[in-house]
Enzyme design. Structure first.
Site, PDB file in Angstrom:
ATOM      1  N   ASP A  34      37.173 136.810 -18.192  1.00 20.06           N
ATOM      2  CA  ASP A  34      37.031 138.262 -18.117  1.00 20.06           C
ATOM      3  C   ASP A  34      38.369 138.959 -17.897  1.00 20.06           C
ATOM      4  OD1 ASP A  34      34.257 137.866 -18.222  1.00 20.06           O
ATOM      5  OD2 ASP A  34      34.247 137.467 -16.072  1.00 20.06           O
TER       6      ASP A  34
ATOM      7  N   ASP B 179      27.466 134.020 -23.574  1.00 18.05           N
ATOM      8  CA  ASP B 179      26.210 133.284 -23.584  1.00 18.05           C
ATOM      9  C   ASP B 179      25.404 133.547 -24.852  1.00 18.05           C
ATOM     10  OD1 ASP B 179      24.506 131.542 -22.449  1.00 18.05           O
ATOM     11  OD2 ASP B 179      24.531 132.541 -20.496  1.00 18.05           O
TER      12      ASP B 179
ATOM     13  N   GLU C 153      27.932 122.111 -14.402  1.00 21.59           N
ATOM     14  CA  GLU C 153      28.069 120.664 -14.394  1.00 21.59           C
ATOM     15  C   GLU C 153      27.474 120.071 -13.125  1.00 21.59           C
ATOM     16  OE1 GLU C 153      32.204 119.689 -15.276  1.00 21.59           O
ATOM     17  OE2 GLU C 153      31.454 119.337 -17.308  1.00 21.59           O
TER      18      GLU C 153
ATOM     19  N   LYS D 215      28.036 117.238 -24.683  1.00 24.12           N
ATOM     20  CA  LYS D 215      27.094 118.285 -24.324  1.00 24.12           C
ATOM     21  C   LYS D 215      27.737 119.636 -24.631  1.00 24.12           C
ATOM     22  CE  LYS D 215      27.961 119.406 -19.481  1.00 24.12           C
ATOM     23  NZ  LYS D 215      28.887 118.524 -18.787  1.00 24.12           N
TER      24      LYS D 215
ATOM     25  N   ASP E 269      30.433 141.431 -17.407  1.00 17.64           N
ATOM     26  CA  ASP E 269      30.228 140.053 -17.771  1.00 17.64           C
ATOM     27  C   ASP E 269      28.815 139.694 -17.325  1.00 17.64           C
ATOM     28  OD1 ASP E 269      30.791 137.403 -18.383  1.00 17.64           O
ATOM     29  OD2 ASP E 269      31.269 137.000 -16.293  1.00 17.64           O
ATOM     30  N   LYS E 270      28.254 138.645 -17.879  1.00 19.42           N
ATOM     31  CA  LYS E 270      26.917 138.298 -17.422  1.00 19.42           C
ATOM     32  C   LYS E 270      26.975 137.234 -16.319  1.00 19.42           C
ATOM     33  CE  LYS E 270      24.023 135.623 -19.559  1.00 19.42           C
ATOM     34  NZ  LYS E 270      23.378 134.826 -18.527  1.00 19.42           N
ATOM     35  N   THR E 271      27.518 136.081 -16.688  1.00 18.19           N
ATOM     36  CA  THR E 271      27.486 134.958 -15.759  1.00 18.19           C
ATOM     37  C   THR E 271      28.387 135.242 -14.564  1.00 18.19           C
ATOM     38  OG1 THR E 271      27.322 133.629 -17.706  1.00 18.19           O
ATOM     39  CG2 THR E 271      27.669 132.477 -15.630  1.00 18.19           C
TER      40      THR E 271
ATOM     41  N   THR F 148      29.083 138.954 -23.044  1.00 19.52           N
ATOM     42  CA  THR F 148      28.939 137.613 -22.512  1.00 19.52           C
ATOM     43  C   THR F 148      29.216 136.583 -23.588  1.00 19.52           C
ATOM     44  OG1 THR F 148      27.407 136.073 -21.505  1.00 19.52           O
ATOM     45  CG2 THR F 148      26.467 137.727 -22.969  1.00 19.52           C
TER      46      THR F 148
ATOM     47  N   ARG G  77      27.853 135.949 -27.285  1.00 17.63           N
ATOM     48  CA  ARG G  77      28.700 135.005 -28.013  1.00 17.63           C
ATOM     49  C   ARG G  77      30.118 135.539 -28.171  1.00 17.63           C
ATOM     50  NH1 ARG G  77      26.057 130.527 -27.529  1.00 17.63           N
ATOM     51  NH2 ARG G  77      24.214 130.243 -28.800  1.00 17.63           N
TER      52      ARG G  77
END
Lengths: 339, 1140
Positions: B841, B695, B517, B582, B404-406, B693, B810
């Site tokens: 994940d 992202d 956030e 957002k 995973d990235k984040t 990811t 994505r």
């Protein structure tokens, strides 16, 4: 406070064991160790091999088959199963002194003392003198546990039943006359078998212990008459019996019969002619068996055994050869360890 | 009446499928007089498997379900029933030992579970019954009971919150023990219920229990005298889960709806699928081979026995007559029993103790991971966690790493970097020169402040302050706040706040489930807009001018990964209704007016390439009519019992349209410590790293560059929506074209790769990186036509397999699992590893062969579902390269050694059959047969398999390439297995025939006495025990005192035992077979000599192999000090100033 406690509780122990950092010896089998090691081991083996080989060579063995299958054999007349109480004479000569002490073995071949059913067919409780087992032999002895009249057989079982019963008398032929060579029947069985494992029941006379039992079917005499001359060699502690009860490992085997240690023969059997009188009782033809007698002297390594000496010589030479090959290989490839 | 009852029955039968009805407080409502309370399970938690009564049968049943145990049971039964060569004790005792040890272990574990269950079940709770408060044991709670729970207590079952002691009808809860999230979550009471629970008359209709912690739908009917029943919707925000703890709230009252094993917590503990390691599969394959050997041995012996017996005189010599019963037995039955007897005689070839040893090795070995202090992270004060010890060795076999990235590659420690308002860039600087915190970093000079106009700026900042689900950490008393602040996950305001605006409270923190956030709210605060918190349903913010503004929060349109955005609908003091939204650019841009997009898109893309996480902010005014419509839609959807999710989604999508874009934010997520080094090491070890990811591509790509997954010379092959749209043709066509083109480039034109050497090292020039996004991936996987689909998939896989790294951006969580599954099932079924930290994940962690959880900030879901959990990404390197490598080598050696030692144990026994008339005579005594695997040879291999370090850890960590030496199950393939089998056969032959030729003359003692068959067996056995132990000693590269102790101890024990066993007339033995056999053997010089000879001869080839093999192949596993010195010398010769 809370923080510290949590930290202490969770922090792994920092010991050599938990961190897999126990001090360790990390042996390296490098050429520097292996080549000299091989040379040393090889030389040592060659040394032992030479000693074994020489020793084995020095052992004299005289082996005579007396089954009597061949027509010219002295015991041919006895090979017929119908002939009872057959006695045959085996004549042989010794060229030079047969160095003593000489051991007298009998040998059987194609005889499966290691057959599983046969091997189990004995009752060690009986043989240790337990009178309860006299009246009720173990069922492992079957079909040698009771005779046809349902009397218990003592000693029961196939091993005891099939005890070797050829007897031998050795004469030295001196000027045409037969002179008896005394044979020593002591010390042919393991000390522990004779003194601990096999016991006669503590009944005197021994015969009374065998009341209401019958002798094994094949035996001519009951167990208490195996050696009537010597009570210390009678019954279950008869040494011939003990030797027979220690089953052979392979189907071709020999067992110790007598030692020749007495008086003038302590130094060995002098050169000359000998006559062996055999009471031929034991049938082997039915299963293609062979019988033989073996005279042999022994050394520190036991009886004659060429295999061990040769094996040591071969392995020893192999080691030396390998170390030479290794040396060449290493010299050629110039391995870093060698700089 | 009858019809009504009937109807109700029928109705309830229908309802039973999907929902349940509960009477609050067991008060059946007036119009429900015939209501028969349905039967629910009680509140007892039963995690234990056994009771005192059923332990024995149930445990035995479970144990004998294992194929190996069953096999041994059958052997044992055969021994009992049939007259076999060895007594039942020889196989019964080891089996009994194994079964007992396992039973004790499982019994103990179950006892612990019982204890834990009891603690939970006997916990006192307060139940409100007819106005009285009754103390009860927790297990007595029934569905429908109204419970009272005090602060810091855990909820005893799943409750619907009816009443809270707080004014705003909320309560706070932590779910730390459920999913590890320590932040306080707000739960709401059912709106407009009676304050007086006494008189509350209501029923609850809700779905049947299901394990998803975050989903719940229900409906509450409130009956009031003379009124239509009111209906309230119930959602997860009304549900208090068993296992979570009440915080910051004095007491609450709630009604039990799910109890005992039906609570969400209990449902979550069930059914985690068992992963099996590749080693286990190898063991089973080997086992099959040995089973074949066993059966063929028995067949050969049986056949030969009857051939041999056909010769006259052999079947029944006069000295060994058969019993009457034997004579009467049917020939075929005899053959069959003979076959069984041979099976029993040779059954030791399949080692009963291997399973125990393997399991002990795995269980004990996994402690080294938990104990490793390098895995201890001082920040979270935790070390590594092992959830399963079954996969230790799999860590040494990983070929594909999915990360995973984040939170995994990056720290998930967000920092607000800059924002862009209306196309103007605002970058925050620490310098105190600009009080407002705004300054210009680029662009036209001196539009110092209000670049975008004050109006826009403030709107943007208000949006940041309002559009979130962040809570202000309350600190009623300073002292307590301090403590909580340390314990919980809090982002204190600290230094950055002080310089700008004195914060209204000294101690303040924000709590949110997503760190983004918090970063945004904190970012807004830097620019002067402070979020002060909630006051019931009103949000308070402090503006730049120190005014407190209040907004009524009307609706929160929650974030979800599919929509990738969230919105709030608020009403300002002035009565305007506003929607702030957002979300990711891709999800916002299509929903705003297009003319605004371009200016901001540029900024967003620039930020993304710099590796920042970007969010776009949009808003719209809702007029009264629009709001009414949205409000109605939302309420309706929320009340739906079925398909609530879908309906909500539809309304959300409908509301979030036609917005105006205000700006974008950029938040930095820093790389994890040593992320790049770790990735480099993994690639060096031959693993392919795939980043999966959710992202954006640009962000993810820059992270990949930062992690050195992509190098500068890496040629990137991009397969994303953007490249697909380039050609201006149909996407499908373009996809096809690109796939073929890339395939040609990466697969066909690539130089053939030598086995074992991957391209990262061999051909640096042809380094490919592959990028694909979620939309394209789903096109590849679910292409319109069937034939294309599999073709695309194949092309895609082949391309990926030839790339050093692959980036999939994505991705939806399920797509991550899909990719893992696809690679897992591809040709050669490579071993995959997934590593991640968040709930998204979990699916890929569960899917991969090995799942690793990072104890990150996004809760503990990943950790709970993982096989191993580590605090930081950097620990992965040691976990795989050192621990995994060692575990694999250890267990592989263990398995091979076990088969080997049993082969050369039983082969002489087989050969002996040829010399004893195929009579199943055992060569060794029963005691030796029994003890061989349990006592004489078990401990050294266990110690070896726990302590061996054939290469020390530092070297393993420094030379990642060493990992490739054992890749693809290298030590357990058929080659090595064949080698070990050959070795076993060689040794077995040597042992048997060596002694056989010695026994050519059995007069082996210097007193002329002869040896019998037990002496024969004992000599073979002595050679055997010494050889297999010394063989292991030869393989041991790491001699700790424990190794010395067990190896020499085992040999000493064998000698001691043999003396002891042969030294006493054992009263319980029927036959004193071994009496003084051992001692007599030792009194023979020849026996000594043959033992030494055979041991040395057996080990000779082994020693030669070790010596000869070392200098050759680089994978000999012998790279140690010499090797290192050599490289050092090499460096020196190149005149490089390197000192070692």
């Amino acid at each position: 406070m809370v923080k510290d406690e949590k930290e202490i509780a969770n922090r792994p122990d920092n010991t050599a064991f938990t961190q897999q950092r126990l001090p360790a010896w990390q042996p390296m089998l490098s050429a520097g160790i292996v080549i000299p090691g091989f040379v040393l081991i090889g030389l040592a083996f060659i040394g032992i091999g030479v000693a074994l080989f020489v020793t084995s060579r020095s052992i004299t063995v005289l082996e005579i088959d007396y089954t009597g299958i061949e027509k010219d054999s002295a015991c041919f007349k006895c090979s017929n199963a119908d002939v009872k109480n057959c006695v045959c004479n085996l004549v042989f000569s010794i060229d030079s002194l047969f160095e003593g002490p000489v051991f007298f073995y009998y040998g059987l071949s194609n005889y499966f003392q290691n057959y599983r059913k046969y091997a189990a067919s004995r009752d060690d409780e009986q043989l240790s003198g337990d009178l309860d087992a006299f009246t009720a032999p173990s069922d492992r002895c079957s079909p040698y546990d009771y005779n046809s009249n349902d009397k218990p057989i003592v000693p029961c079982g196939a091993i005891a039943n099939s005890m070797f019963n050829d007897t031998f008398v050795l004469y030295r032929v001196v000027n045409g006359a037969n002179k008896l060579v005394p044979l020593d029947g002591k010390g042919i069985a393991w000390w522990t078998d004779y003194n601990v494992k096999f016991r006669n029941p503590s009944v005197t006379p021994l015969k009374n212990a065998f009341n209401n039992t019958v002798k094994p079917i094949f035996w001519p005499n009951p167990a208490y008459q195996l050696d009537t001359s010597d009570p210390a060699n009678n019954g279950f502690i008869n040494q011939d019996f003990l030797v027979w009860m220690r089953r052979a490992a392979l189907p071709d085997f020999r067992k110790l019969y007598r030692r020749i240690t007495d008086g003038e023969y302590a130094k060995g059997l002098p050169a000359g002619n000998y006559s062996l009188t055999i009471a031929y009782n034991y049938p082997v033809q039915s299963f293609d068996g062979r019988k033989k007698v073996v005279f042999s002297n022994v050394s520190w390594m036991g009886g004659k055994n060429e295999f061990l000496g040769i094996a040591y010589l071969v392995v020893g030479s192999l080691c030396v050869l390998m170390s030479i090959v290794m040396l060449i290989v290493y010299a050629k490839f110039k391995f870093p360890e060698e700089d | 009446m009858l019809r009504r009852t009937l109807n109700r029955w029928l109705g309830r039968d229908e309802r039973r499928v999907d929902s349940r009805s509960i009477c609050v407080g067991h008060r059946s409502s007036s119009n429900n007089e015939a209501f028969i309370p349905p039967k629910f399970c009680d509140n007892r938690i039963v995690s234990s498997k056994y009771t005192v009564w059923n332990f024995l049968p149930k445990n035995l049943f479970e144990q004998f379900r294992r194929i190996a145990n069953f096999y041994f049971l059958i052997i044992f039964l055969v021994q009992v029933i049939v007259d076999t060569p060895t007594s039942p004790v020889t196989s019964g005792l080891p089996l009994f030992f194994v079964i007992t040890v396992t039973a004790i272990k499982q019994g103990y574990e179950d006892w612990l579970r019982h204890k834990a269950d009891n603690e939970v079940n006997k916990y006192p709770v307060t139940v409100l019954e007819q106005g009285r408060r009754v103390r009860k044991e927790s297990e007595k709670i029934k569905v429908g009971d109204v419970l009272e729970v005090d602060e810091d207590e855990t909820f005893p079952c799943d409750l619907i919150l009816l009443q809270s002691s707080r004014d705003d009808d909320t309560c706070f809860v932590t779910t730390a023990s459920l999913d590890g999230e320590s932040n306080h979550k707000t739960h709401y009471t059912v709106p407009d219920t009676e304050k007086d629970l006494e008189s509350l008359n209501a029923t609850i209709e809700c779905e049947q229990p299901q394990p998803d912690l975050y989903k719940f739908v229900g409906r509450m009917h409130i009956y009031k005298a003379d009124q239509e029943p009111a209906v309230r919707s119930l959602g997860p925000e009304n549900l208090l889960l068993k296992g979570s703890t009440l915080k910051n709230t004095q007491t609450i009252c709630g009604v039990a709806i799910y109890t005992g094993m039906e609570t969400k917590m209990a449902l979550n503990y069930q059914g985690k699928s068992q992963k099996r390691s590749a080693v286990e599969k190898s063991i089973n394959a080997f086992l099959l081979v040995y089973l074949c050997i066993l059966v063929s041995k028995a067949l050969v012996c049986t056949t030969l026995k009857y051939v041999w017996q056909n010769k006259p005189g052999q079947d029944e010599p006069w000295y060994n007559e058969k019993t009457q019963r034997e004579k009467d037995t049917n020939l075929y039955l005899k053959m069959f029993t003979d076959f069984l007897s041979f099976m029993v005689l040779f059954n030791f070839i399949i080692p009963v103790s291997m399973y125990v040893t393997v399991e002990m090795q795995k269980f004990l070995g996994s402690f080294f991971i938990t104990w490793d202090k390098d895995f201890f992270d001082p920040e979270i004060k935790e070390g590594a966690l092992v959830n399963t010890s079954d996969l230790n060795e799999e860590l040494g076999q990983v070929e594909y790493v999915f990360t995973d990235k984040t939170g995994t590659l990056t720290q998930n420690n967000m920092e607000f970097i800059e924002c862009c308002i209306d196309g103007f860039q605002y970058k925050y600087q620490d310098a105190g020169t600009d009080l407002d915190g705004f300054c210009v970093t680029d662009g036209p000079a001196n539009k110092v402040q209000h670049k975008a106009g004050r109006e826009k700026e403030e709107l943007f900042l208000r949006a940041l302050c309002l559009c979130h689900t962040v809570q202000v950490k309350e600190s009623p008393e300073q002292g307590q706040g301090q403590r909580d602040g340390l314990m919980d996950q809090v982002d204190g305001l600290g230094v950055d706040g002080k310089g700008l605006h004195p914060p209204p409270q000294e101690q303040r923190g924000f709590i949110a489930s997503s760190p983004d956030e918090v970063a945004l709210v904190k970012g807004a605060m830097r620019y002067g807009f402070t979020f002060l918190g909630f006051e019931s349903k009103t949000m308070k913010i402090l503006t730049r001018d120190n005014d407190v503004e209040r907004y009524e929060l009307l609706h929160v349109l929650n974030f979800d990964p599919v929509r990738r955005r969230m919105s709030v609908i608020v009403r300002s003091k002035s009565g305007d209704t506003l929607l702030f939204c957002k979300g990711a650019d891709s999800s916002i841009f299509p929903r705003v007016r297009q003319e605004e997009v371009e200016r901001i898109r540029m900024n967003v893309e620039r930020n993304a390439t710099e590796g920042y996480r970007t969010l776009c902010v949009a808003y719209k005014y809702l007029n009264a009519e629009e709001y009414a419509q949205a409000d109605a839609g939302l309420r309706e959807a929320r009340l739906a019992l079925q398909d609530r999710e879908e309906k909500l989604m539809a309304v959300y999508n409908q509301v979030e349209t036609g917005m105006s874009l205000i700006g974008a934010t950029a938040v930095e997520d820093r790389l994890q410590e040593e992320a790049a080094e770790t990735m480099e090491a993994l690639q060096g070890a031959g693993m392919k790293v795939w980043v999966l990811t959710g992202d954006k591509m640009e962000t993810a790509k820059s992270t990949c560059y930062a992690c050195r997954l992509f190098q500068r010379n890496t040629e990137l092959l991009e397969l994303t929506v953007r490249t697909l749209e380039d050609g201006g043709r149909r996407r499908e066509e373009r996809l096809h074209e690109l796939l073929v083109e890339y395939h040609k480039k990466a697969v066909q034109d690539a130089p053939p790769v030598k086995a074992g050497v991957t391209r990262a090292w061999s051909s640096a020039n042809h380094d490919y990186g592959f990028i694909i996004d979620g939309a394209t991936l789903s096109m590849v996987l679910n292409s319109s036509s069937e034939s294309n689909s599999s073709r695309y998939k194949n092309l895609f896989l082949q391309i990926c397999q030839n790339c050093t790294s692959v980036l999939c951006c994505r991705m939806a969580p399920l797509q991550k699992a899909q990719i893992v599954k696809m690679v897992k099932n591809s040709k050669g079924s490579p071993i995959t590893l997934s590593i991640g930290d968040g709930a998204n994940d979990v699916s890929m962690i569960l899917e991969a062969h090995v799942g690793i959880g990072i104890k990150g900030k996004e809760g503990r879901q990943a950790v709970r579902n993982s096989d191993y959990a580590i605090p930081k990404l950097k620990h992965l390197k040691k976990l795989l390269l050192a621990h995994g490598h060692l575990y694999y080598v250890r267990i592989a050696h263990l398995v091979q050694y076990f088969f080997y030692k049993n082969l050369c144990f039983i082969l002489p026994q087989f050969l002996y059959q040829f010399f004893c008339g195929y009579s199943q005579q055992p060569l060794y005594d029963a005691a030796y047969l029994t003890m061989y695997n349990i006592c004489f040879t078990s401990m050294p291999i266990l110690a070896y398999s726990l302590l061996e370090q054939h290469i020390c850890m530092e070297v393993l960590l420094d030379n990642a390439t060493l990992y490739r030496g054992i890749a693809k199950n290298g030590m357990l393939r058929w080659g090595p297995f064949f080698y070990w089998t050959l070795l076993g056969v060689f040794h077995g032959l040597l042992f048997f025939f060596g002694v056989r030729y010695l026994f050519g003359n059995p007069a082996l003692q210097d007193n002329g006495q002869v040896f019998g068959n037990w002496s024969y067996g004992t000599i073979v056995f002595t050679v055997l025990v010494f050889t297999v132990t010394l063989k292991l000693a030869l393989d041991t590269r790491h001699w700790t005192w424990i190794n010395h102790f067990v190896i020499w101890g085992s040999l000493a024990f064998y000698v001691f035992f043999s003396f002891f066993w042969g030294g006493i007339i054992w009263p319980f033995l029927k036959q004193q077979r071994l009496y003084f056999v051992f001692a007599n053997m030792l009194s023979s010089v020849s026996a000594w000599l043959v033992i030494i000879l055979l041991i040395l001869l057996s080990l000779l080839p082994e020693i030669l192999l070790v010596v000869f093999r070392k200098p050759r192949g680089p994978h000999a596993g012998q790279l140690s000090q010499e090797g290192l010195l050599q490289t050092a010398r090499l460096h020196l010769s190149h005149h490089l100033p390197i000192s070692t």
